[in-house]
Design a protein around this motif. Structure first.
Motif, mmCIF file in Angstrom:
data_model
loop_
_atom_site.group_PDB
_atom_site.id
_atom_site.type_symbol
_atom_site.label_atom_id
_atom_site.label_comp_id
_atom_site.label_asym_id
_atom_site.label_seq_id
_atom_site.Cartn_x
_atom_site.Cartn_y
_atom_site.Cartn_z
ATOM 1 N N GLU A 223 -111.851 -73.626 -90.985
ATOM 2 C CA GLU A 223 -111.385 -72.331 -91.500
ATOM 3 C C GLU A 223 -112.297 -71.197 -91.035
ATOM 4 O O GLU A 223 -111.822 -70.096 -90.700
ATOM 5 C CB GLU A 223 -111.325 -72.371 -93.030
ATOM 6 N N GLN A 224 -113.583 -71.437 -90.994
ATOM 7 C CA GLN A 224 -114.522 -70.406 -90.540
ATOM 8 C C GLN A 224 -114.337 -70.118 -89.057
ATOM 9 O O GLN A 224 -114.396 -68.953 -88.626
ATOM 10 C CB GLN A 224 -115.959 -70.848 -90.829
ATOM 11 N N GLN A 225 -114.101 -71.163 -88.283
ATOM 12 C CA GLN A 225 -113.842 -70.979 -86.856
ATOM 13 C C GLN A 225 -112.569 -70.157 -86.653
ATOM 14 O O GLN A 225 -112.540 -69.226 -85.835
ATOM 15 C CB GLN A 225 -113.711 -72.345 -86.168
ATOM 16 N N GLU A 230 -109.500 -65.127 -85.330
ATOM 17 C CA GLU A 230 -108.493 -64.146 -85.751
ATOM 18 C C GLU A 230 -109.077 -62.751 -85.933
ATOM 19 O O GLU A 230 -108.337 -61.761 -85.890
ATOM 20 C CB GLU A 230 -107.839 -64.618 -87.054
ATOM 21 N N ASN A 231 -110.384 -62.665 -86.144
ATOM 22 C CA ASN A 231 -111.017 -61.362 -86.386
ATOM 23 C C ASN A 231 -111.973 -60.953 -85.268
ATOM 24 O O ASN A 231 -112.808 -60.062 -85.459
ATOM 25 C CB ASN A 231 -111.781 -61.406 -87.716
ATOM 26 N N GLN A 232 -111.825 -61.569 -84.109
ATOM 27 C CA GLN A 232 -112.730 -61.296 -83.007
ATOM 28 C C GLN A 232 -112.734 -59.823 -82.617
ATOM 29 O O GLN A 232 -113.802 -59.232 -82.398
ATOM 30 C CB GLN A 232 -112.342 -62.159 -81.790
ATOM 31 N N THR A 233 -111.567 -59.222 -82.548
ATOM 32 C CA THR A 233 -111.473 -57.807 -82.171
ATOM 33 C C THR A 233 -112.184 -56.921 -83.183
ATOM 34 O O THR A 233 -112.937 -55.996 -82.812
ATOM 35 C CB THR A 233 -110.006 -57.374 -82.050
ATOM 36 N N LYS A 315 -113.889 -59.174 -73.044
ATOM 37 C CA LYS A 315 -112.952 -58.397 -73.857
ATOM 38 C C LYS A 315 -112.474 -59.310 -74.978
ATOM 39 O O LYS A 315 -112.060 -60.436 -74.731
ATOM 40 C CB LYS A 315 -111.755 -57.924 -73.030
ATOM 41 N N PRO A 316 -112.571 -58.837 -76.225
ATOM 42 C CA PRO A 316 -112.127 -59.697 -77.333
ATOM 43 C C PRO A 316 -110.642 -60.011 -77.247
ATOM 44 O O PRO A 316 -109.831 -59.177 -76.832
ATOM 45 C CB PRO A 316 -112.450 -58.848 -78.569
ATOM 46 N N LYS A 317 -110.296 -61.229 -77.630
ATOM 47 C CA LYS A 317 -108.891 -61.617 -77.633
ATOM 48 C C LYS A 317 -108.183 -60.943 -78.779
ATOM 49 O O LYS A 317 -108.686 -60.880 -79.891
ATOM 50 C CB LYS A 317 -108.765 -63.136 -77.765
ATOM 51 N N LYS A 318 -107.009 -60.419 -78.514
ATOM 52 C CA LYS A 318 -106.238 -59.719 -79.549
ATOM 53 C C LYS A 318 -105.238 -60.653 -80.197
ATOM 54 O O LYS A 318 -104.784 -61.590 -79.617
ATOM 55 C CB LYS A 318 -105.506 -58.512 -78.926
#
Length: 318
Positions: A223-225, A230-233, A315-318
């Protein structure tokens, strides 16, 4: 669409083929590792034979500590119960020995000049969680009392610590301790330097532990991964907008690098975040760098953080 599918299929085939070549090469590396169960020796040696055991394993018995201290530990009911718990889980160490040998072969593949430990010694370390494993040229020490499972009754540590007290963390911990021998120390005190330093450690785990999931490599839950993915951007935007990359505030290490129950963005999302998000982001930057540059692993370990970042095209994944 069909062309895109074929291209992706080709890329996947090439990637799997390259992995297969590496695995075949590592299997051919000659390696012999001897295992000594010092935990068993210590708790199963009769008191009458203590002196001979102390002479044989002198490195584990400092001269300034009297025999009586160790004998009390050998007979202490609580320590003997801890020893019994270790034996329940690790009575057969051979599967882990096989994993260690596989890990060592991968280390030798990527760092052919390195000297691998010839001996693995298992022990009970009185819950010294800061030194769960110790890697040296001559031997590898593994404290089995710190791999009994996160919910074990003997653990009185915070949950963010004990979630890494699993059997699955032995190999990642070995690679982490090994990494300090090959990664050049940060050249400055910036947050970016810390991110890239630990990003390199995580990239080594990618190479040396190819069969491990990402969450196991970093000591997260699934879940942490997922939260980081999901919040990388948002994480990256926060680091950039607050000008943190070249900040030298030492508090940033506690907020985003060191193990912690959560990362400290000082936002509502804090309670949902895992600790070490700076490590996770550094990992993605290093991965991006290696994807976009023809650089040897050895050279990567020596490179300056600023150069790695600037050439990463991250570049962060969206």
């Amino acid at each position: 669409m069909k062309k895109l599918f074929l291209l992706l299929l080709f890329v996947a085939f090439v990637s799997c083929n390259e992995k297969s070549k590496i695995e075949k090469a590592t299997e051919k590396i000659p390696l012999t590792v001897q295992v000594e169960r010092f935990d068993k020796v210590f708790y199963e040696t009769p008191i009458a034979d203590f002196s001979s055991m102390r002479r044989k394993y002198a490195a584990f018995f400092p001269n300034e500590i009297a025999d009586s201290v160790f004998i009390e530990k050998m007979t202490n009911p609580l320590y003997r119960e801890l020893y019994a718990e270790v034996q329940k889980k690790y009575s057969d160490f051979s599967p882990i020995q096989a994993e260690i040998e596989k890990t060592f072969r991968h280390i030798k593949y990527y760092f052919p000049n390195t000297v691998l430990p010839k001996k693995v010694i298992t022990l009970i370390s009185e819950m010294d969680y800061q030194h769960k494993v110790i890697y040296s040229d001559s031997l590898l020490l593994v404290s089995l009392d710190l791999y009994l499972g996160k919910d074990h009754k003997f653990y009185e540590f915070p949950a963010y610590f004990t979630q890494t007290f699993e059997r699955s963390q032995i190999m990642p911990d070995i690679v982490a301790d090994f990494s300090t021998r090959v990664i050049a120390p940060p050249r400055d005190k910036t947050f970016l330097a810390q991110m890239i330093y630990f990003g390199k450690e995580m990239y080594l785990k990618d190479l040396i532990l190819p069969d491990y999931d990402d969450f196991s490599k970093i000591g997260y839950t699934k879940e942490q991964q997922t939260w980081c993915e999901e919040n990388q951007t948002e994480i990256w935007r926060y680091f950039i907008e607050d000008n943190l990359l070249y900040d030298t505030d030492s508090k940033l290490i506690a907020r985003f690098i060191a193990p912690a129950p959560f990362s400290k963005f000082y936002l509502e999302l804090d309670s949902e975040s895992p600790g070490k998000t700076g490590v996770w982001m550094g990992w993605q930057i290093v991965r991006s760098f290696m994807k976009n540059n023809e650089v040897s692993v050895d050279d990567l370990m020596k490179m300056d953080a600023k150069e790695v970042f600037e050439r990463s095209k991250y570049k962060p994944k969206k």
